[in-house]
Scaffold this active site. Sequence first.
Site, PDB file in Angstrom:
ATOM      1  N   HIS A  83       0.796  -1.238   0.000  1.00 44.00           N
ATOM      2  CA  HIS A  83       0.000   0.000   0.000  1.00 44.00           C
ATOM      3  C   HIS A  83       0.822   1.279   0.000  1.00 44.00           C
ATOM      4  O   HIS A  83       0.263   2.361  -0.100  1.00 44.00           O
ATOM      5  CB  HIS A  83      -0.951   0.034   1.212  1.00 44.00           C
TER       6      HIS A  83
HETATM    7  C1  UD1 Z   1      -2.117   5.812   5.217  1.00 41.52           C
HETATM    8  C2  UD1 Z   1      -0.858   6.396   5.842  1.00 41.52           C
HETATM    9  C3  UD1 Z   1       0.235   5.365   5.865  1.00 41.52           C
HETATM   10  C4  UD1 Z   1      -0.217   4.072   6.505  1.00 41.52           C
HETATM   11  C5  UD1 Z   1      -1.504   3.589   5.845  1.00 41.52           C
HETATM   12  C6  UD1 Z   1      -2.024   2.401   6.598  1.00 41.52           C
HETATM   13  C7  UD1 Z   1      -0.488   8.804   5.488  1.00 41.52           C
HETATM   14  C8  UD1 Z   1       0.285   9.796   4.741  1.00 41.52           C
HETATM   15  N1  UD1 Z   1      -0.375   7.526   5.085  1.00 41.52           N
HETATM   16  O1  UD1 Z   1      -1.823   5.530   3.857  1.00 41.52           O
HETATM   17  O2  UD1 Z   1       1.341   5.863   6.608  1.00 41.52           O
HETATM   18  O3  UD1 Z   1       0.784   3.104   6.374  1.00 41.52           O
HETATM   19  O4  UD1 Z   1      -2.489   4.635   5.898  1.00 41.52           O
HETATM   20  O5  UD1 Z   1      -2.920   1.650   5.843  1.00 41.52           O
HETATM   21  O6  UD1 Z   1      -1.175   9.135   6.414  1.00 41.52           O
HETATM   22  N2  UD1 Z   1      -9.072   4.623   0.853  1.00 41.52           N
HETATM   23  C9  UD1 Z   1     -10.319   4.066   0.653  1.00 41.52           C
HETATM   24  N3  UD1 Z   1     -10.932   3.530   1.756  1.00 41.52           N
HETATM   25  C10 UD1 Z   1     -10.388   3.551   2.997  1.00 41.52           C
HETATM   26  C11 UD1 Z   1      -9.121   4.106   3.151  1.00 41.52           C
HETATM   27  C12 UD1 Z   1      -8.471   4.649   2.071  1.00 41.52           C
HETATM   28  O7  UD1 Z   1     -10.866   4.038  -0.434  1.00 41.52           O
HETATM   29  O8  UD1 Z   1     -11.018   3.066   3.942  1.00 41.52           O
HETATM   30  C13 UD1 Z   1      -8.411   5.248  -0.306  1.00 41.52           C
HETATM   31  C14 UD1 Z   1      -8.484   6.768  -0.190  1.00 41.52           C
HETATM   32  O9  UD1 Z   1      -9.642   7.254  -0.752  1.00 41.52           O
HETATM   33  C15 UD1 Z   1      -7.263   7.196  -0.952  1.00 41.52           C
HETATM   34  C16 UD1 Z   1      -6.283   6.039  -0.770  1.00 41.52           C
HETATM   35  O10 UD1 Z   1      -7.039   4.927  -0.310  1.00 41.52           O
HETATM   36  O11 UD1 Z   1      -7.557   7.306  -2.308  1.00 41.52           O
HETATM   37  C17 UD1 Z   1      -5.171   6.347   0.190  1.00 41.52           C
HETATM   38  O12 UD1 Z   1      -5.668   6.617   1.494  1.00 41.52           O
HETATM   39  P1  UD1 Z   1      -4.824   7.543   2.519  1.00 41.52           P
HETATM   40  O13 UD1 Z   1      -5.431   7.476   3.855  1.00 41.52           O
HETATM   41  O14 UD1 Z   1      -4.599   8.883   1.921  1.00 41.52           O
HETATM   42  O15 UD1 Z   1      -3.411   6.880   2.560  1.00 41.52           O
HETATM   43  P2  UD1 Z   1      -2.968   5.372   2.777  1.00 41.52           P
HETATM   44  O16 UD1 Z   1      -2.289   4.913   1.554  1.00 41.52           O
HETATM   45  O17 UD1 Z   1      -4.101   4.590   3.292  1.00 41.52           O
HETATM   46  N1  UDP Z   2      -4.154  -5.549   8.593  1.00 38.15           N
HETATM   47  C1  UDP Z   2      -5.407  -6.162   8.659  1.00 38.15           C
HETATM   48  N2  UDP Z   2      -5.997  -6.579   7.505  1.00 38.15           N
HETATM   49  C2  UDP Z   2      -5.415  -6.443   6.292  1.00 38.15           C
HETATM   50  C3  UDP Z   2      -4.127  -5.851   6.226  1.00 38.15           C
HETATM   51  C4  UDP Z   2      -3.541  -5.392   7.394  1.00 38.15           C
HETATM   52  O1  UDP Z   2      -5.956  -6.301   9.750  1.00 38.15           O
HETATM   53  O2  UDP Z   2      -6.033  -6.845   5.283  1.00 38.15           O
HETATM   54  C5  UDP Z   2      -3.526  -5.087   9.838  1.00 38.15           C
HETATM   55  C6  UDP Z   2      -2.189  -5.709  10.108  1.00 38.15           C
HETATM   56  O3  UDP Z   2      -2.355  -6.955  10.766  1.00 38.15           O
HETATM   57  C7  UDP Z   2      -1.516  -4.664  10.980  1.00 38.15           C
HETATM   58  C8  UDP Z   2      -2.075  -3.366  10.433  1.00 38.15           C
HETATM   59  O4  UDP Z   2      -3.253  -3.702   9.709  1.00 38.15           O
HETATM   60  O5  UDP Z   2      -1.902  -4.786  12.328  1.00 38.15           O
HETATM   61  C9  UDP Z   2      -1.065  -2.753   9.511  1.00 38.15           C
HETATM   62  O6  UDP Z   2      -1.649  -1.726   8.794  1.00 38.15           O
HETATM   63  P1  UDP Z   2      -1.130  -1.245   7.381  1.00 38.15           P
HETATM   64  O7  UDP Z   2      -0.365  -2.301   6.719  1.00 38.15           O
HETATM   65  O8  UDP Z   2      -2.313  -0.693   6.701  1.00 38.15           O
HETATM   66  O9  UDP Z   2      -0.223   0.010   7.769  1.00 38.15           O
HETATM   67  P2  UDP Z   2       1.289   0.223   8.269  1.00 38.15           P
HETATM   68  O10 UDP Z   2       1.553  -0.682   9.406  1.00 38.15           O
HETATM   69  O11 UDP Z   2       2.184  -0.015   7.098  1.00 38.15           O
HETATM   70  O12 UDP Z   2       1.323   1.667   8.637  1.00 38.15           O
END
Ligand code: UD1
Ligand code: UDP
Length: 374
Positions: free
Chosen positions: A218
């Site tokens: 991601h």
């Molecule tokens: C964010 C964090 C990242 C973290 C990750 C965990 C920042 C800069 N990044 O990244 O550090 O590792 O979360 O997962 O804060 N989206 C959906 N549905 C959701 C969530 C997101 O459709 O429930 C889509 C959003 O619309 C957007 C994209 O995913 O288009 C990215 O979401 P965003 O929260 O901006 O960043 P992440 O990549 O999730």
């Molecule tokens: N996780 C989850 N379901 C998924 C993918 C991740 O429950 O399909 C959990 C994972 O076990 C961990 C957390 O989400 O506890 C990690 O989040 P993510 O990878 O989104 O973010 P990061 O740790 O890189 O910030």
Amino acid sequence: MTKIATIVGARPQFVKAAAVSRAIAEHNRMPGGVPRIVEKIVHTGQHFDANMSDVFFQELRLPKPDVFLGINSVSHGAMTGRMLEQIERVLMDDRPDWVLIYGDTNSTLAGALVASKLHIPIAHVEAGLRSYNRRMPEEINRVVADHLSDKLFCPTEGSVDNLAREGITKGVSLVGDVMLDAFLFYRTMQSQEGAHSSSALLGRLGIEPKGYCLATVHREENTDDQTTLASILEALAEISASRKPVLFPMHPRTRKKLDASGMARLSGKGLQMIDPVGYLDMIALESNAFAVITDSGGVQKEAFFSQVPCITLRKETEWVETVQSGWNVLAGTEKDRIIGAFDAITAARAQGPPPLYGNGKAARNIIGELVSNA
Ligand code: UD1
Ligand code: UDP
């Protein structure tokens, strides 16, 4: 009474906050006139799909957010700006003793900026982590959050050292990793709850214990560049076609990019792309995997806690101990290097991972310190 405002917004923060909220509940059950903690949970809305947010509140029994701001799906600046305005309103009304922030997301940064301008003490959980790569939005968020925080709760010795190199020594505590607390607690719950039985889950997915790889992707730098994402996908497709099936619970960010590029056609022949799963299923899938392939911070560590080899789709990691101990390999994103890292995995490892992330009591340590310093 100690008033804590917890700021969360993204999936990994729900897991971390669940460990701390449990420690708060435990504290409040203590007999004998111990001052109570009142926690107010502010959910920025950064993650909002049911399988990225609600499922964590339900499964982890995290108290429902007191405030939901609904801010998501916009650029970094717009997201942080809107969060600043809304969080400021909440904190001005509430005036907590502590603002508790987690990790390195935009929600973390916004919480830190607002609290510092309002002179409300900030406690940063997972302080001191560094990739030393300023192209990552997370690195900027965590550096700023650390420099504004009054209490810095570090998960590892390395993170304490990183802060010292930046001149931060006051308020720093090595408490252990709240993700280990969560992993240990919920793994027991998962194994006891029939609805989350590992064998039923693997059966439904048509995979066998130790007979598949679990992949997650991601990171912005891996998803937003089409060549990089294609290289990762092709590696996963080749591993699944000729070595082991790959189960790929897909973050919505990655799903959007794949759908837009037509790369979703690579699924099939053992590469199973599914929606994100809940935490209890995720830790079952991690524990039963032959290997984990990921760019997630949390998933790298959970592979380590599960004693499962990890291939990290990045050039650097904040969780350097997992690499130093031989349980994690930084493969980057080139197809051949990812496949090479997979082929280099030896099934048996002489020793289990060393106990590097505390003893499962990090959250208790954090709450103890917040109460005595309020
Ligand atoms: C964010 C964090 C990242 C973290 C990750 C965990 C920042 C800069 N990044 O990244 O550090 O590792 O979360 O997962 O804060 N989206 C959906 N549905 C959701 C969530 C997101 O459709 O429930 C889509 C959003 O619309 C957007 C994209 O995913 O288009 C990215 O979401 P965003 O929260 O901006 O960043 P992440 O990549 O999730
Ligand atoms: N996780 C989850 N379901 C998924 C993918 C991740 O429950 O399909 C959990 C994972 O076990 C961990 C957390 O989400 O506890 C990690 O989040 P993510 O990878 O989104 O973010 P990061 O740790 O890189 O910030």
